[in-house]
Design a protein around this motif. Structure first.
Motif, PDB file in Angstrom:
ATOM      1  N   LEU A 123      35.781  37.998  46.435  1.00 27.21           N
ATOM      2  CA  LEU A 123      36.053  39.316  46.398  1.00 27.21           C
ATOM      3  C   LEU A 123      34.741  39.838  46.894  1.00 27.21           C
ATOM      4  CD1 LEU A 123      36.626  38.988  42.169  1.00 27.21           C
ATOM      5  CD2 LEU A 123      38.285  38.730  44.263  1.00 27.21           C
ATOM      6  N   SER A 174      39.486  38.630  50.276  1.00 34.55           N
ATOM      7  CA  SER A 174      39.851  39.753  49.991  1.00 34.55           C
ATOM      8  C   SER A 174      39.149  41.100  50.671  1.00 34.55           C
ATOM      9  CB  SER A 174      39.860  39.879  48.626  1.00 34.55           C
ATOM     10  OG  SER A 174      39.212  40.363  47.364  1.00 34.55           O
ATOM     11  N   LYS A 186      40.094  44.576  49.280  1.00 36.33           N
ATOM     12  CA  LYS A 186      40.464  45.534  48.244  1.00 36.33           C
ATOM     13  C   LYS A 186      40.420  44.432  47.451  1.00 36.33           C
ATOM     14  CE  LYS A 186      42.340  49.888  47.466  1.00 36.33           C
ATOM     15  NZ  LYS A 186      41.112  51.049  47.533  1.00 36.33           N
ATOM     16  N   ASP A 187      39.950  44.594  46.197  1.00 34.50           N
ATOM     17  CA  ASP A 187      40.783  44.258  44.694  1.00 34.50           C
ATOM     18  C   ASP A 187      39.740  44.813  43.527  1.00 34.50           C
ATOM     19  OD1 ASP A 187      37.511  43.511  44.446  1.00 34.50           O
ATOM     20  OD2 ASP A 187      38.266  41.892  46.327  1.00 34.50           O
ATOM     21  N   THR A 188      39.912  44.324  42.288  1.00 35.45           N
ATOM     22  CA  THR A 188      39.820  44.726  41.180  1.00 35.45           C
ATOM     23  C   THR A 188      38.165  45.613  41.241  1.00 35.45           C
ATOM     24  OG1 THR A 188      39.094  42.905  39.812  1.00 35.45           O
ATOM     25  CG2 THR A 188      41.558  44.308  40.142  1.00 35.45           C
ATOM     26  N   ARG A 189      36.962  44.804  42.377  1.00 38.96           N
ATOM     27  CA  ARG A 189      36.025  45.295  41.925  1.00 38.96           C
ATOM     28  C   ARG A 189      35.202  46.780  42.990  1.00 38.96           C
ATOM     29  NH1 ARG A 189      33.332  41.122  40.095  1.00 38.96           N
ATOM     30  NH2 ARG A 189      35.351  39.908  38.884  1.00 38.96           N
ATOM     31  N   THR A 230      38.273  48.923  43.212  1.00 39.42           N
ATOM     32  CA  THR A 230      39.663  49.708  43.216  1.00 39.42           C
ATOM     33  C   THR A 230      39.404  50.858  41.911  1.00 39.42           C
ATOM     34  OG1 THR A 230      41.044  48.503  44.282  1.00 39.42           O
ATOM     35  CG2 THR A 230      41.933  49.892  42.938  1.00 39.42           C
ATOM     36  N   LEU A 247      41.191  52.110  40.038  1.00 37.60           N
ATOM     37  CA  LEU A 247      41.866  52.315  38.991  1.00 37.60           C
ATOM     38  C   LEU A 247      41.614  51.212  37.869  1.00 37.60           C
ATOM     39  CD1 LEU A 247      44.098  53.167  37.061  1.00 37.60           C
ATOM     40  CD2 LEU A 247      45.713  51.419  38.625  1.00 37.60           C
ATOM     41  N   TRP A 248      40.883  50.074  38.545  1.00 38.12           N
ATOM     42  CA  TRP A 248      40.177  49.279  37.616  1.00 38.12           C
ATOM     43  C   TRP A 248      38.539  49.425  37.488  1.00 38.12           C
ATOM     44  CZ3 TRP A 248      44.150  48.090  40.151  1.00 38.12           C
ATOM     45  CH2 TRP A 248      45.326  46.990  39.591  1.00 38.12           C
ATOM     46  N   ARG A 271      57.457  63.004  17.870  1.00 36.76           N
ATOM     47  CA  ARG A 271      56.942  61.465  18.232  1.00 36.76           C
ATOM     48  C   ARG A 271      55.149  60.869  18.053  1.00 36.76           C
ATOM     49  NH1 ARG A 271      59.907  59.314  22.866  1.00 36.76           N
ATOM     50  NH2 ARG A 271      62.474  60.275  22.000  1.00 36.76           N
TER      51      ARG A 271
END
Lengths: 352, 168
Positions: free
Chosen positions: B46, B65, B67-70, B72, B74-75, B168
């Motif tokens: 990663l 990789s 670009k991954d969750t580390r 980005t 969003l994460w 709602r």
């Protein structure tokens, strides 16, 4: 046992008497156990028994020396003489040559594995499962009962005399009953059950089977599982669909090791690389703990396996893929908690 | 009970015999060996250097990789590094804004530049940030509205009557 199989006329008189117990003789009532074998046996049954065959001759017994025989052998036996070969066909339960069970390594249906303990699975057992339990657990103090649950099947208000003895009605607005909500304990923490990855072929591509082949290849490369082709379930003349002939979709069902590998790959590598990705829609889910999301062709091209030889696939035939994640959770909320703990982001309003 | 006893007994016929058809049937199901693609063990690296292995059909032994969750946003919602902040060292973007609009942003940019220039202590550092945020919340909409740059959507605005509150 052996004696009971021998017809009684072959036995000496004293043994014949042994069959009748004393109590039965006193009561003089004939019970099922006192029927003599001769009366039961019909003429079809052969009276001879293998137990009555004589022993082999002494010459044969002395000559029988398998160890010496194998030593005298010049070359090794061919494998067909000592290896078990499972039958190629299953010929029904009464056939003498039965295939071994699929779990046996001899079986033709045997699938070896698992070969690794995926990282996501380890994370689940070590970290996620205890966390999920503490998140989803509802505590009822001893002596208190959980509140009354709503009725699953609706009864009838007895406003009319005709309501008497009517069966209960189904839920309002849908045909199927929703799943029961079980309290979450350490035994039923939601976990992944299986993942189905599938691609539905557009009707315009139906004439050209190359779309099917490319989609199958990509699915296999991405999921580590051979993709199967789904055929049409109904014949529809307008769409030129024939039942059980027209190919409609390609799918791969993942379980166990492959499932965890695929999901961690999607979460760690593929999803972050999607441009402008917001996450999985919070409204996805079928109400019983199965969530689904889609991946565009551009996202499918970002899988490491596809990316390695991207040029192999025709660019316009790279499929968009639907991923259905089946969990053991009974409602979408628990399933969403499970998947978000595994790293799938959700956006928008969360349904259920 | 009496009624049950008086009712005639229906004889139950038990057929325990195995039905063997006299016609010869030669059904045979082919036991196909399941097809499995060849899988390799791949080392995934990663972007932060952490590695793990997984089974894949790709023959490449190592996958690195970028670009991954580390890395980005969003994460990593709390990471300042990954926030989408524009680099404006020469001040050209700021100059553009000062000349052509979005005057509220130019002031914020000024203070931010000063902040990055000198490191303050924690208590003092949080104060100007709060001011900025309050500016954003209170000032932004009204300022822009006065200048005619943004449509006025106020919090107190009444919604259309179709969907009443508290549904709602």
């Amino acid at each position: 046992m052996a004696a009971s199989k021998v017809p009684s006329r072959l036995l000496p008189f004293s043994q014949k008497q042994k069959f009748v117990c004393l109590r039965c003789q006193w009561t003089t009532r004939r019970s099922a156990s006192t029927y003599t074998i001769e009366t039961d046996l019909s003429e079809d049954v052969v009276p001879d028994s293998s137990l009555l065959t004589p022993q082999p001759d002494q010459d044969i017994v002395t000559a029988w020396d398998p160890v010496q025989r194998s030593r005298n052998r010049k070359r090794q036996l061919p494998p067909s003489r000592y290896k078990f070969r499972p039958p190629r066909y299953y010929r029904g339960p009464l056939h003498p040559h039965q295939p071994p069970s699929p779990s046996s390594p001899n079986s033709r249906l045997f699938v070896p594995g698992p070969f690794s303990l995926p990282r996501l699975q380890q994370t689940y057992t070590s970290t996620l499962a205890p966390d999920l339990l503490s998140l989803l657990y509802t505590h009822h103090p001893p002596g208190t009962l959980p509140g009354p649950t709503g009725q699953r099947l609706r009864g009838w208000d007895n406003t009319s005399p005709y309501h008497k003895n009517r069966p209960l009605r189904g839920p309002r607005g849908r045909a199927v009953l929703p799943l029961m909500k079980r309290p979450i304990t350490f035994r039923n923490i939601p976990r992944l059950e299986k993942i189905v990855v599938h691609h539905v072929i557009r009707s315009s591509d139906n004439r050209d089977s190359s779309y099917l082949h490319v989609a199958g290849m990509i699915l296999q490369a991405v999921t580590n599982v051979r993709a199967t082709v789904c055929k049409a379930r109904h014949s529809i003349a307008n769409f030129k669909m024939t039942k059980d002939v027209t190919a409609m979709a390609v799918k791969a069902e993942l379980k166990g090791e492959d499932m965890y590998c695929f999901l961690s790959k999607v979460v760690d590598v593929v999803m972050p690389r999607i441009k402008e990705y917001k996450g999985v829609s919070g409204g996805s889910g079928d109400g019983s703990g199965n969530l689904a999301f889609g991946l565009q062709p551009s996202a499918v091209g970002m899988f490491p396996e596809v990316e390695v030889n991207y040029d192999m696939y025709p660019p316009k035939m790279i499929p968009s893929v639907d991923v259905m994640v089946c969990t053991t959770a009974t409602n979408d909320r628990d399933a969403r908690v499970l998947l978000s703990s595994m790293g799938i982001p959700f956006h928008g309003k969360h349904a259920n | 009970m009496a009624l049950q006893c008086s009712a005639p007994r229906i004889p139950i016929r038990v057929t325990s015999k195995i039905q063997i058809s006299h016609q010869q049937v030669r059904h045979a199901t082919l036991l196909r060996r399941p097809k499995r693609p060849y899988t390799f063990t791949q080392l995934v690296t990663l972007s932060d250097g952490s590695t793990f292995t997984h089974r894949t059909t790709s023959p490449a032994p190592v996958y690195k990789s970028t670009k991954d969750t580390r890395n980005t946003a969003l994460w990593n919602p709390s990471s300042q590094k990954l926030l989408n902040v524009e680099a404006d060292e020469a001040g050209r973007l700021r100059a553009f804004r000062e000349r052509f609009g979005r005057g509220w942003d130019a002031g914020a940019m000024n203070t931010r530049d000063q902040e990055t220039g000198e490191v303050k202590e924690g208590q003092e550092e949080s104060q100007p940030q709060e001011d900025n945020l309050m500016d954003l919340i209170s000032g932004y909409g009204f300022d822009a509205e006065e200048k005619g740059e943004a449509k006025g959507v106020r919090e107190g605005k009444e919604r259309s009557g179709k969907r009443t509150g508290g549904e709602r």
